[in-house]
Every structure is written in C-alpha cells, then in structure tokens.
Design a protein around this motif. Structure first.
Motif, PDB file in Angstrom:
ATOM      1  N   PHE A  96      50.198  60.853  34.203  1.00 21.78           N
ATOM      2  CA  PHE A  96      49.818  59.798  35.131  1.00 21.78           C
ATOM      3  C   PHE A  96      49.366  58.565  34.351  1.00 21.78           C
ATOM      4  O   PHE A  96      49.119  58.637  33.149  1.00 21.78           O
ATOM      5  N   HIS A  97      49.274  57.452  35.037  1.00 19.09           N
ATOM      6  CA  HIS A  97      48.880  56.177  34.444  1.00 19.09           C
ATOM      7  C   HIS A  97      47.547  55.738  35.035  1.00 19.09           C
ATOM      8  O   HIS A  97      47.363  55.794  36.249  1.00 19.09           O
ATOM      9  N   VAL A  98      46.650  55.279  34.171  1.00 20.15           N
ATOM     10  CA  VAL A  98      45.334  54.796  34.591  1.00 20.15           C
ATOM     11  C   VAL A  98      45.180  53.361  34.106  1.00 20.15           C
ATOM     12  O   VAL A  98      45.619  53.025  32.995  1.00 20.15           O
ATOM     13  N   ARG A  99      44.558  52.531  34.926  1.00 15.69           N
ATOM     14  CA  ARG A  99      44.302  51.148  34.529  1.00 15.69           C
ATOM     15  C   ARG A  99      43.517  51.137  33.211  1.00 15.69           C
ATOM     16  O   ARG A  99      42.466  51.765  33.090  1.00 15.69           O
ATOM     17  N   ALA A 100      44.033  50.392  32.248  1.00 15.47           N
ATOM     18  CA  ALA A 100      43.417  50.342  30.920  1.00 15.47           C
ATOM     19  C   ALA A 100      41.998  49.796  30.975  1.00 15.47           C
ATOM     20  O   ALA A 100      41.115  50.292  30.259  1.00 15.47           O
ATOM     21  N   ASP A 101      41.749  48.800  31.807  1.00 16.30           N
ATOM     22  CA  ASP A 101      40.403  48.231  31.860  1.00 16.30           C
ATOM     23  C   ASP A 101      39.388  49.241  32.394  1.00 16.30           C
ATOM     24  O   ASP A 101      38.231  49.247  31.984  1.00 16.30           O
ATOM     25  N   HIS A 102      39.812  50.109  33.277  1.00 12.82           N
ATOM     26  CA  HIS A 102      38.902  51.151  33.760  1.00 12.82           C
ATOM     27  C   HIS A 102      38.660  52.207  32.679  1.00 12.82           C
ATOM     28  O   HIS A 102      37.516  52.605  32.426  1.00 12.82           O
ATOM     29  N   LEU A 103      39.708  52.650  32.030  1.00 13.27           N
ATOM     30  CA  LEU A 103      39.581  53.693  31.012  1.00 13.27           C
ATOM     31  C   LEU A 103      38.747  53.215  29.825  1.00 13.27           C
ATOM     32  O   LEU A 103      38.100  54.031  29.150  1.00 13.27           O
ATOM     33  N   ALA A 104      38.708  51.904  29.595  1.00 12.85           N
ATOM     34  CA  ALA A 104      37.929  51.351  28.481  1.00 12.85           C
ATOM     35  C   ALA A 104      36.436  51.643  28.618  1.00 12.85           C
ATOM     36  O   ALA A 104      35.690  51.537  27.639  1.00 12.85           O
ATOM     37  N   ARG A 105      35.986  52.055  29.785  1.00 16.48           N
ATOM     38  CA  ARG A 105      34.571  52.419  29.985  1.00 16.48           C
ATOM     39  C   ARG A 105      34.209  53.721  29.277  1.00 16.48           C
ATOM     40  O   ARG A 105      33.039  54.044  29.127  1.00 16.48           O
ATOM     41  N   TYR A 106      35.211  54.491  28.898  1.00 18.68           N
ATOM     42  CA  TYR A 106      34.997  55.814  28.316  1.00 18.68           C
ATOM     43  C   TYR A 106      35.541  55.864  26.901  1.00 18.68           C
ATOM     44  O   TYR A 106      36.530  55.212  26.584  1.00 18.68           O
ATOM     45  N   ASP A 107      34.913  56.666  26.064  1.00 18.68           N
ATOM     46  CA  ASP A 107      35.379  56.853  24.694  1.00 18.68           C
ATOM     47  C   ASP A 107      36.274  58.081  24.622  1.00 18.68           C
ATOM     48  O   ASP A 107      36.045  59.062  25.327  1.00 18.68           O
ATOM     49  N   GLU A 108      37.256  58.017  23.729  1.00 23.27           N
ATOM     50  CA  GLU A 108      38.050  59.215  23.454  1.00 23.27           C
ATOM     51  C   GLU A 108      37.154  60.206  22.723  1.00 23.27           C
ATOM     52  O   GLU A 108      36.366  59.822  21.866  1.00 23.27           O
ATOM     53  N   GLN A 109      37.290  61.475  23.077  1.00 26.05           N
ATOM     54  CA  GLN A 109      36.503  62.540  22.472  1.00 26.05           C
ATOM     55  C   GLN A 109      37.422  63.459  21.674  1.00 26.05           C
ATOM     56  O   GLN A 109      38.497  63.807  22.154  1.00 26.05           O
ATOM     57  N   LEU A 110      37.009  63.828  20.492  1.00 25.55           N
ATOM     58  CA  LEU A 110      37.756  64.810  19.707  1.00 25.55           C
ATOM     59  C   LEU A 110      37.444  66.196  20.241  1.00 25.55           C
ATOM     60  O   LEU A 110      36.291  66.551  20.430  1.00 25.55           O
ATOM     61  N   ALA A 111      38.487  66.953  20.477  1.00 20.69           N
ATOM     62  CA  ALA A 111      38.322  68.316  20.998  1.00 20.69           C
ATOM     63  C   ALA A 111      38.932  69.299  20.010  1.00 20.69           C
ATOM     64  O   ALA A 111      39.818  70.065  20.352  1.00 20.69           O
TER      65      ALA A 111
END
Length: 117
Positions: free
Chosen positions: A66-81
């Motif tokens: 799926f696709h998510v608006r980049a400006d919204h996703l920028a609120r969250y950090d990528e996490q290493l799993a």
C-alpha cells in the motif's frame, strides 16, 4: 500529486478478511494486546514474516502492499527489527485511524503462502 511511500504488511487470513470488509482501504483496529501497528519497508521482509510466522500460526500468510502519504509517515522513525534489511514503522494503535486516513489508493495482496502448497 501527493508524494507517497510504499509499505508492506504481512497478514494472516483473519486480518485479510477484515481488510476485504473495508474494500481494501483500511487496516483493522489493533487488539488489546497489540499496542503497535507495524508496516514494513522491505517486500522481502514482509514475505519472510508471512511465510515463516503467519503460515505456521494460521495456515496461510499474505503480503499486502500500500501507499502512505510521505508527509504523514515522516512523523515516525524507521525501526530496525533485527537487521538493516528488516525495518518497519511503529504506529501506536491509537494512531491507526489517522494512519489509515493517509493511505492512498487500495491495499493490494501481492503474495500468498499456504501450509499445503
């Protein structure tokens, strides 16, 4: 045109049915013991989870894209799993409705795995 980021979500058959019920537009609310929603960044990581975790626990696993608006996703950090090729976002369960509102287009199933196949 809205800038979007492609993400993936491995799901089992129950969550797949809930996605279908939304006409492929929204992820279902988290259960009480699920404090975060974790979409993943790499397709191969999503495939591994669907194949290695969902299939043994529920008989089948599916990979959604799926696709998510980049400006919204920028609120969250990528996490290493577990490694640099295993990254995901941790969306608090109480923010999932807002996250769903920022999905652009349909959620699509791009792969499936089954115990007997």
């Amino acid at each position: 045109m809205t800038d979007t980021i492609v993400l993936y979500r491995p799901v089992g058959p129950a969550e797949l049915d809930l996605l279908r019920a939304t006409d492929w537009k929204r992820f279902p609310p988290r259960l009480p013991d699920q404090p975060i929603f974790y979409p993943v960044v790499q397709e191969e990581y999503a495939r591994k989870i669907a194949r290695d975790w969902n299939v043994p626990s529920s008989g089948s696993g599916y990979v959604t894209r799926f696709h998510v608006r980049a400006d919204h996703l920028a609120r969250y950090d990528e996490q290493l799993a577990g490694g640099t090729q295993h990254t995901e976002y941790w969306i608090p369960a109480e923010k999932l409705d807002e996250f769903n509102d920022n999905i652009v287009g349909p959620i699509e199933v791009i792969a499936e795995f089954h115990k007997d196949r």
